[in-house]
Design an enzyme around this catalytic site. Structure first.
Site, short mmCIF file in Angstrom:
data_model
loop_
_atom_site.label_atom_id
_atom_site.label_comp_id
_atom_site.label_asym_id
_atom_site.label_seq_id
_atom_site.Cartn_x
_atom_site.Cartn_y
_atom_site.Cartn_z
N HIS A 11 -5.21 10.14 9.20
CA HIS A 11 -6.31 9.42 9.87
C HIS A 11 -6.74 10.06 11.19
O HIS A 11 -6.20 11.08 11.59
CB HIS A 11 -5.97 7.94 10.01
CG HIS A 11 -5.63 7.34 8.69
ND1 HIS A 11 -6.57 7.03 7.74
CD2 HIS A 11 -4.43 7.07 8.10
CE1 HIS A 11 -5.97 6.57 6.65
NE2 HIS A 11 -4.67 6.59 6.84
N GLU A 27 -2.40 2.63 12.59
CA GLU A 27 -1.71 3.66 11.81
C GLU A 27 -1.87 5.05 12.44
O GLU A 27 -0.90 5.82 12.53
CB GLU A 27 -2.27 3.67 10.38
CG GLU A 27 -1.68 4.78 9.51
CD GLU A 27 -2.17 4.74 8.07
OE1 GLU A 27 -3.05 3.92 7.76
OE2 GLU A 27 -1.66 5.55 7.27
N HIS A 88 1.75 8.94 6.85
CA HIS A 88 0.95 7.71 6.82
C HIS A 88 1.85 6.50 7.00
O HIS A 88 3.08 6.60 6.89
CB HIS A 88 0.21 7.58 5.48
CG HIS A 88 -0.95 8.52 5.35
ND1 HIS A 88 -2.26 8.12 5.50
CD2 HIS A 88 -0.97 9.84 5.10
CE1 HIS A 88 -3.04 9.17 5.35
NE2 HIS A 88 -2.30 10.23 5.10
N GLU A 153 4.66 7.68 3.15
CA GLU A 153 4.32 6.36 3.70
C GLU A 153 5.61 5.88 4.36
O GLU A 153 6.50 5.36 3.70
CB GLU A 153 3.90 5.39 2.59
CG GLU A 153 2.66 5.82 1.82
CD GLU A 153 1.35 5.35 2.46
OE1 GLU A 153 1.37 4.95 3.65
OE2 GLU A 153 0.31 5.42 1.77
ZN LIG Z 1 -2.99 6.14 5.68
#
Ligand SMILES: [Zn+2]
Length: 187
Positions: A11, A27, A88, A153
């Site tokens: 991001h 995030e 992430h 993640e």
């Molecule tokens: Zn993400």
């Protein structure tokens, strides 16, 4: 020869391609911090050369959502990275959902082996639940990277416990990923 690791901090600080939010956190701020810590660990090891998708807190990658993903994959491909690690945080409607999971293009080959090592070491280092390795062939950065790629993640930003640990100890998550990489490579 140094092993070239491209670290993609998921991001952007501002739109487009901003990340999920939860528990008062963003995030993109967590992925930035974990990526920086991981880069430091790898650089200090001496066996690695490292590039980051967001070398500074202000770095914006791309001017559209699709372009942002494309630029990350293209930068790693153009550099000739040996491995691509995208960082992430997960999100879910249910705030109880928690733990780390590793996403790969397919459940075989080098990326899968690396992802399994990261899954094991991340859980051992952070204490978060290991949700395992999952195939997500539709994800752009897994599909369009020319080298083994893992999207980590690292935890759920929507879970209060995961979020608190990711916010306060990004170094722990970086260390878990670092140990996963070095263990996989036998370094
Ligand atoms: Zn993400």
């Amino acid at each position: 020869m140094a092993i070239k690791i491209y670290i993609d901090q998921g991001h952007n600080p501002r739109s487009p391609n901003t990340g999920a939010e939860g528990n008062g956190l963003r995030e993109q701020d967590i992925t930035y911090a974990v990526g920086q810590e991981l880069a430091t660990l790898l650089r200090n090891n001496g066996s690695f050369e490292v590039r980051l998708s967001r070398p500074t807190p202000e770095t914006q990658v791309g001017t559209t959502n699709a372009g942002s993903l494309m630029q990350r994959a293209q930068a790693a491909n153009a550099w000739g990275a040996d491995y691509f690690i995208s960082i992430h945080t997960n999100a879910a409607e249910n705030p109880a959902a928690n733990g780390s999971e590793q996403l790969v293009f397919r459940l075989s080959g080098a990326a899968y082996q690396l992802a399994q090592s990261i899954a094991t070491q991340l859980a051992a280092t952070t204490g978060l639940r290991n949700r395992g390795v999952i195939a997500r062939p539709g994800l752009y950065v897994l599909r369009r990277t020319a080298m083994p790629a893992v999207l980590s993640e690292i935890g759920f930003i929507t879970n209060p416990g995961d979020a608190a640990l990711m916010s306060s100890r990004p170094d722990l998550f970086a260390l878990g990923i670092y140990r996963g990489i070095t263990s996989y490579l036998g370094l």
